[in-house]
Design a protein around this motif. Sequence first.
Motif, PDB file in Angstrom:
ATOM      1  N   UNK A  95      50.755  43.804  42.008  1.00 57.35           N
ATOM      2  CA  UNK A  95      49.630  43.287  41.237  1.00 57.35           C
ATOM      3  C   UNK A  95      49.349  41.849  41.637  1.00 57.35           C
ATOM      4  N   UNK A  96      48.153  41.604  42.188  1.00 59.95           N
ATOM      5  CA  UNK A  96      47.793  40.249  42.634  1.00 59.95           C
ATOM      6  C   UNK A  96      47.348  39.358  41.474  1.00 59.95           C
ATOM      7  N   UNK A  97      47.150  39.955  40.311  1.00 61.23           N
ATOM      8  CA  UNK A  97      46.741  39.174  39.155  1.00 61.23           C
ATOM      9  C   UNK A  97      47.979  38.629  38.451  1.00 61.23           C
ATOM     10  N   UNK A  98      47.975  37.341  38.171  1.00 60.75           N
ATOM     11  CA  UNK A  98      49.073  36.716  37.436  1.00 60.75           C
ATOM     12  C   UNK A  98      48.705  36.691  35.952  1.00 60.75           C
ATOM     13  N   UNK A  99      49.657  37.039  35.124  1.00 60.82           N
ATOM     14  CA  UNK A  99      49.432  37.070  33.683  1.00 60.82           C
ATOM     15  C   UNK A  99      48.334  38.067  33.304  1.00 60.82           C
ATOM     16  N   UNK A 159      32.917  40.889  20.177  1.00 56.34           N
ATOM     17  CA  UNK A 159      33.868  40.491  21.216  1.00 56.34           C
ATOM     18  C   UNK A 159      34.356  41.705  21.992  1.00 56.34           C
ATOM     19  N   UNK A 160      35.084  41.415  23.077  1.00 53.75           N
ATOM     20  CA  UNK A 160      35.826  42.434  23.806  1.00 53.75           C
ATOM     21  C   UNK A 160      37.290  42.017  23.842  1.00 53.75           C
ATOM     22  N   UNK A 161      38.148  42.998  23.918  1.00 50.02           N
ATOM     23  CA  UNK A 161      39.585  42.769  24.044  1.00 50.02           C
ATOM     24  C   UNK A 161      40.017  43.320  25.402  1.00 50.02           C
ATOM     25  N   UNK A 162      40.779  42.516  26.150  1.00 48.46           N
ATOM     26  CA  UNK A 162      41.158  42.901  27.519  1.00 48.46           C
ATOM     27  C   UNK A 162      42.645  42.624  27.725  1.00 48.46           C
ATOM     28  N   UNK A 163      43.312  43.531  28.406  1.00 47.66           N
ATOM     29  CA  UNK A 163      44.698  43.280  28.826  1.00 47.66           C
ATOM     30  C   UNK A 163      45.037  44.249  29.964  1.00 47.66           C
ATOM     31  N   UNK A 164      46.232  44.089  30.520  1.00 50.12           N
ATOM     32  CA  UNK A 164      46.691  44.985  31.573  1.00 50.12           C
ATOM     33  C   UNK A 164      45.830  44.956  32.816  1.00 50.12           C
ATOM     34  N   UNK A 165      45.418  43.748  33.215  1.00 53.97           N
ATOM     35  CA  UNK A 165      44.536  43.626  34.382  1.00 53.97           C
ATOM     36  C   UNK A 165      45.381  43.672  35.662  1.00 53.97           C
ATOM     37  N   UNK A 166      44.982  44.517  36.560  1.00 54.23           N
ATOM     38  CA  UNK A 166      45.749  44.674  37.801  1.00 54.23           C
ATOM     39  C   UNK A 166      44.801  44.831  38.982  1.00 54.23           C
ATOM     40  N   UNK A 167      45.104  44.133  40.065  1.00 55.44           N
ATOM     41  CA  UNK A 167      44.387  44.297  41.332  1.00 55.44           C
ATOM     42  C   UNK A 167      45.430  44.603  42.387  1.00 55.44           C
ATOM     43  N   UNK A 168      45.254  45.715  43.071  1.00 59.28           N
ATOM     44  CA  UNK A 168      46.271  46.147  44.025  1.00 59.28           C
ATOM     45  C   UNK A 168      45.616  46.799  45.233  1.00 59.28           C
ATOM     46  N   UNK A 169      46.331  46.785  46.334  1.00 59.04           N
ATOM     47  CA  UNK A 169      45.862  47.481  47.528  1.00 59.04           C
ATOM     48  C   UNK A 169      45.966  48.982  47.306  1.00 59.04           C
ATOM     49  N   UNK A 170      45.016  49.702  47.874  1.00 61.42           N
ATOM     50  CA  UNK A 170      45.016  51.147  47.739  1.00 61.42           C
ATOM     51  C   UNK A 170      43.852  51.644  46.904  1.00 61.42           C
ATOM     52  N   UNK A 171      43.649  52.924  46.926  1.00 57.19           N
ATOM     53  CA  UNK A 171      42.494  53.514  46.251  1.00 57.19           C
ATOM     54  C   UNK A 171      42.833  54.106  44.898  1.00 57.19           C
ATOM     55  N   UNK A 172      44.071  53.906  44.472  1.00 59.93           N
ATOM     56  CA  UNK A 172      44.513  54.476  43.202  1.00 59.93           C
ATOM     57  C   UNK A 172      44.989  53.376  42.265  1.00 59.93           C
TER      58      UNK A 172
END
Lengths: 51, 387
Positions: free
Chosen positions: B68-72, B245-258
């Motif tokens: 996961x390239x996203x920190x926090x 508002x919106x609530x957001x968590x569990x953000x992930x950016x990763x290599x690959x199509x899945x």
Amino acid sequence: MFGDRVNDTVILRIEDSACIPFDPANTDYQEYLKWLAEGNEPLPADEPTEG
Amino acid sequence: MSLLKANSVQIGQSATATQNFTLSVPSSPDGTIKLARGNSGATTQDILSVNSSGAVTINNMSNQSFRNRIINGDMRIWQRATSYNMTASWAYGSVDRWICTSSPSASGFFNRSTSVPTGFQYSVQMGRTAASTVTSPIQCVQAIESVNCYGLQGQTVTLSFWARAGANFSSSGGILYSGFGTGTVADQAASSFYSWTGSTLQGQNNTLTTTWTRYTYTATIASDVLEVGIVFSYTPTGTAGADDSVYITGVQLEAGSTATEFERRPIGVEMMLCQRYCWRMSSASTTKIFFQGYMLHLGQLEGFVPFPVPMRTQPTMTSSPVSQFSLRIVNTVITALSLYATGGEFEPYTGVLLYTANPTTGNSVGVGQSLVSNSSTATFIQFNAEL
């Protein structure tokens, strides 16, 4: 708005009294350079001089 | 090798506990060992391969650490504050590594929430102040440092996150935009996300409901990209209700199509990742010691502050009002707190010298002294090396 240097390597940002180092990779310093390029001049700072 | 039953093969003899097994192929002409999907000898998908040099390639590495390239991305670290009122300028105000704004007119907030999908501790609640009629876009960005982007060049990448709408989410059609922007110059500031040199923006509109849902988006990053940033935004309409508002968590950016399962890193690791960009010393007690040094002059304490991890660059220093600091032994309130920064002495930015201006009464040149909180639990010194 920026104040004058607090020493040879740091500039003061007036609104939050931030000490910004003269480092091209520091984004606050990049903002300062942009602000200077717009023709602004730092205000005299009331801060101590280093050592 | 024996065939135990359909689709199950055993190599060697189960009764021979210490026997080693070798799966080998001729070294010429290929020498690659593959585990793959397919029918009747035709390969349709490689799963794992070992080439003739011994290099291992695993496709869709759902268990790979630090994918996961996203920190926090799960919003666990809030060094600056747990709530923040957005301004019309991009600023870091609460959850680590996420910069936000409500522009051109400020009406937004960026707060910690315990409303979460199963398996998470916190989310960020990004929204508009109740009863506000300001309809400026509300948005947040995380910019990824360029040294962590090279591995994404020319790659298919997948962004995934959990989100839900507040009860009075006013965005037309219930839309939250999510996407990623790229640039072709290294380490451009997150505050100029939309005007990065070589800027491109890819993303999608997500139709939110009040139920937590995981959303994904897959696209390809150009081979000349040197910076990647993630953005979430929505434009409120009408007059804000109690929970626009919106609530957001569990953000992930990763290599690959899945979109693989969200990567959960230990809290100490995540904290260190954040502290490369921001470190805040806060006073949990009224007498916290911030640093120790010596009296360089009667009116000046100088002390070295080591950082918990090397920072990205020389950091900007901010602090609470100087009236909240005092010299411990003589118990005098200081009048200034300043940064002494030199790249050469502290590279790779492992610490910094701080110094004060203070009353001379009771001090002696050369003696040790401490800078402490002056009976306040709101005292802080913060170092910022964010993008």
